[in-house]
Every structure is written in structure tokens, then in C-alpha cells.
Design a protein around this motif. Sequence first.
Motif, PDB file in Angstrom:
ATOM      1  N   ARG A  18       4.628  11.510  84.661  1.00 12.64           N
ATOM      2  CA  ARG A  18       4.301  10.084  84.754  1.00 12.64           C
ATOM      3  C   ARG A  18       4.538   9.567  86.170  1.00 12.64           C
ATOM      4  N   LEU A  40       1.642   7.871  88.598  1.00 12.32           N
ATOM      5  CA  LEU A  40       1.817   6.533  89.168  1.00 12.32           C
ATOM      6  C   LEU A  40       1.813   6.561  90.694  1.00 12.32           C
ATOM      7  N   THR A  41       2.334   7.628  91.279  1.00  9.17           N
ATOM      8  CA  THR A  41       2.360   7.736  92.740  1.00  9.17           C
ATOM      9  C   THR A  41       0.960   7.934  93.302  1.00  9.17           C
ATOM     10  N   LEU A  62       8.217  -0.242  86.137  1.00  9.67           N
ATOM     11  CA  LEU A  62       7.271   0.869  86.123  1.00  9.67           C
ATOM     12  C   LEU A  62       7.481   1.798  87.312  1.00  9.67           C
ATOM     13  N   TYR A  63       7.871   1.233  88.450  1.00 12.48           N
ATOM     14  CA  TYR A  63       8.036   2.016  89.675  1.00 12.48           C
ATOM     15  C   TYR A  63       9.505   2.113  90.090  1.00 12.48           C
ATOM     16  N   TYR A 101       2.600  -4.655  89.230  1.00 12.98           N
ATOM     17  CA  TYR A 101       2.770  -4.179  87.857  1.00 12.98           C
ATOM     18  C   TYR A 101       4.218  -4.156  87.381  1.00 12.98           C
ATOM     19  N   MET A 145       2.472  -1.765  94.446  1.00 16.01           N
ATOM     20  CA  MET A 145       2.326  -1.523  93.009  1.00 16.01           C
ATOM     21  C   MET A 145       3.466  -2.170  92.219  1.00 16.01           C
ATOM     22  N   ILE A 184      -2.645   1.766  83.816  1.00 16.66           N
ATOM     23  CA  ILE A 184      -1.248   1.341  83.724  1.00 16.66           C
ATOM     24  C   ILE A 184      -0.900   0.991  82.274  1.00 16.66           C
ATOM     25  N   LEU A 237      -0.331   4.140  80.349  1.00 16.61           N
ATOM     26  CA  LEU A 237       0.950   4.752  80.711  1.00 16.61           C
ATOM     27  C   LEU A 237       2.113   4.004  80.068  1.00 16.61           C
ATOM     28  N   GLN A 238       2.015   2.687  80.015  1.00 15.23           N
ATOM     29  CA  GLN A 238       3.073   1.903  79.387  1.00 15.23           C
ATOM     30  C   GLN A 238       3.161   2.176  77.888  1.00 15.23           C
TER      31      GLN A 238
END
Length: 540
Positions: A304, A308-309, A131-132, A127, A123, A531, A534-535
Motif C-alpha cells: 500500500r 501511494l508513493t 493516509l500518508y 487526502y 498528497m 484513494i 485503498l481506504q
Amino acid sequence: MDDLQSLGGVPAEIFRLPLEGQTIQKRDPARTEDEAPGAALKPLVFRVDESTPEVVQSVLLERGWDKFDEQCQDVEDWNLYWRSSSFRMAEYVNIKPWQRLNHHPGMTNLTRKDRLAKHLARMRRLYGESLYEFTPLTFVMPNDYTKFVANYFKEKQDLGAKPSYWICKPAELSRGRGIVIFSDIRDFMFKGTYVVQRYICNPLLVGRYKCDLRMYVCVTGFKPLTIYMYQEGLVRFATEKFDLSNLEDYYSHLTNSSINKLGVSYQKIKEVVGQGCKWTLSRFFSYLRNWDVDDLLLRQKINRMVILTVLAMAPSVPATYNCFELLGFDILIDDNLKPWLLEVNYSPALTLDCSTDVSVKRSLVHDLIELVYLNGLRSEEKKCGRISPRNSVVSLAGSSQSELCATPDSPSYASLIQLTMGSKSNPAAQHLCPKHTRTSQLREMLNRQDRLLTREAAKSKPRHKPRHSPRKMLSPYASQPQPHKMKGPTGVLPEAGSAPNDHAGNFVLIFPFNKATFGASRNGLNVKRIIQELQKLMNK
């Protein structure tokens, strides 16, 4: 109730819910001659094995459920099968519409440390790192050994005399077993499958003690993806003061209660922390508020992170509609109030080692049963004015997960299934069948509905496929929802169509969180669109 009268000609009286303690005296045309009027509805039945937590069995018995007895009950006469280990794929294929399993297939992609690391790494590549960034730098051994060694010596050169710290965890073990913390690579030999992560050296300390958060997440479905966060949880403390000069003191660096309850300081009154090694999550957030920490913002960051996980592995989960999954997310907060994901636990421990465990975990299991089983009954109880004070907090009762998880060709009698599954106080189906268990009543009801649908099909072209193939599960969710706006910061769900409840008990919906994410997960998972949403939230 008018919206229920189209279900294959079944009388609307079948769906009416009596007040608690009452029985239905009105005779139904479908009742057989040998059935006694007003016969009591039998309790729901739960099935267990040797791995099922005692607190689960205790709570279900307390709620009026019966324990499955294979010696005197039909093999299909159970409603919930709860166990700590995973199920075989054949058990998902053969599940009946009235049954639930407490695991989704394929969840080890999220809960096994090496697989989680690989999914999150993918991910990040797709992305972006930012983000991660909630996971520490991670290497999976032995495959990444060369990369780790190169990174280790480069970092050592950059830091000069300043040491770097790493933590090594066996990929398949839990409860702190096999963990090693090291600074010098020469002090450790890698054997087997491990994950090696950069050790977080600046944890938020409470009275000079390290802690992490055990937060409970329930995934009730993957099509559409539906995630609930439990608002209570556990904060687990190390029982010795944090000290980087002694990496071998596990009571200082590890927060696993299975380790710390054996330490000499477990029963001592520790600075700020007190006795033992656990707080409730609400106590921890109250502590943070006393230091002017924005606990709401911290919760939003954690939500969040959880989304995402789960999103990292959600596309790989087979579509099954009779399952739910309780997960334990272990999260560390650093002294900059940044949350870090440590790991995700499969069948998180539900043992009751202290009073904090009792207060959190018993309520957790109660609320989980509310979430999974009672959603479908809420709308009918609400319409009839029979919703109890305990249940009145469920503001999206009519929405349930009904059409969220229903496939387009689901038989219309799915609603009938859900309305007979709710609780011991619902005798709505007691007059349907003279059998001796709830599940046998449901089987008979399904057979009767099949006959009704067959007769209707002979008269006109059916709108739905008559049955699923054996490998396509019947959706158990089935209320007829009305449009609802979600309360609080979770946003607004679609004005048309169905939506999951915004909360049940202490479980709060965190995904989908708006109309766009609902649409992006309803018919196949559009990860890119999710995604983007979320952003947008992150930018705000």
C-alpha cells in the motif's frame, strides 16, 4: 489463432511458435527469393553505455542476446537500451516499436529526495495525514528552514530535557554520502539542498543491529498505472550495535552497504546477523515468523505504501509505452512493526558485493526481462502447448499488458511486433526477412504491414488511424487477452477487456488490485477514486 487472422491479411502461420530448437520450413509468400529456407532467427540486441551494470550485461548474454555494436550495426538495430542515467526526451520521441528503454521520463520526481518530499506533502494536504503517515516529519532546506526551526524549538520545549533526533540528507546524493544525524541544531549548518527528517529512534533491531529493507519495484506503465513488487529483496544491516548516545558512529546508524562493507566489524560474526551486512528478504521474513509476526500483513502495508508513493507523482509522467522502471524502495521497520518509507532509488545498485547480492540480483534481472519481454509470448506458447516449466507460473499469460497500454488508435500490427520479441527460442519470424538482425526484420515487417494496410484502406474506410504522429508512441504490447480472475489476495480484474499478468517470475502485480482501480487508471488517472479503493482496503 483465429483472432490473429484479422491483422491486415497477414497469414496466421507467421504467428505460430515452433518448439525450442526447431526452425520453420514452410515458405511464406512474403519471403524474398534470396532468403534461405529455415534461416536462423538472430538474437535480440541490447545496448549499453559505461554506466550499465555488469550483471545486466551478463544476464542478457546468458539469455542469448547480442550486444549492440555501433560500428557494424544500424543505429536502430537494438531492442533494449539499459543504462543507469536518464534518457533525453528526444530519445523517447524517436523510439521504435520494437525497442525498450529502462527509464520512464520524469522519474526524478519520485527518486530525488526533495521532490519526493514535496509530492508526498501535497498528497497529505489533499487526502489527509493518516493516509500518508508512513513518512517521517520532513522539511526541505533551505525553503523550509524557518518552519523547521520553529518546529524544533517547540518540540524541544515540549520534551524538556529529553533530546529530539534528526537526520539530514543531501537531496541528490546516494549511498549514504553527506548524511548527518544530530540532536542539537547548533551542531549543524545547512548548505545546499537537503531534506531534514525526524530520526526514527525505535528501529526494529535484529541482534541489537539496525536494519532496513531494499525492496524492488517495477513500473511497467503509467497509462494505465501498472506496478509490480519483487517478492525477494535485500535486508541491509548496520555493522555496529545501535546506540543513540553516539550519533557520529555511522556504522551504528546507517545501513548502506557501501559504508558498512568498509567497517571493522563487517567480516565478524555478529549476534543473530552473522557475517557481512546483508540478508535476503525471505530470510528476514522467516526470522519474523519465528517471533509470531504476521509477515503477510507487513507485506500488505508495504504494498500500500508503494502504491501511494508512486501515485503521488504518476499524473506528472508523460505517456510513453516503450519504457519500464526498476526502483529501489528503502523501508525501515520500527519496533511496533510499522513500515516507514526512507527514500526511493533511481537505478538501484546492481553490484555483486557478496553471495546474497548474487542470489538476489541475478534472479532479479532475469525475472525483469521475463516481465518486460516474455509476457506477449505467453498466450501463444500456452495455446500451442509449448510453455516451458520455468515459465508455467505465469497464470495470466494471455492477458499481458497488451491492450492495457495500447492506445485506442494503435495500428493492428502491434500484435505482430510483440510476438517476435520474446526470446532466443522463438524463431517465429525467421522467415520474414533476409536481414541480419531481429530489429531489421521488424522494420521490414512493419513496412510490409503498411503496404497491406494501405491496400485495405483503399477498399474500405479504416477503423484505426493509419499511424501515430511522431510524438505518440506505438504500443509494443499486443496479445489478444481473455478474461481472467487474479489469484490470491490481489482481487479480481475486469471480466471484459484486458488485464496485466498477475505475476512473472518473482514479480507480483500490486496495482491495479481490483476492477475499480483498473478502470480508474486505464483512461487517465483518477487519483481520488484509487484513494477511495485503498481506504476501503485499509478499513478491512
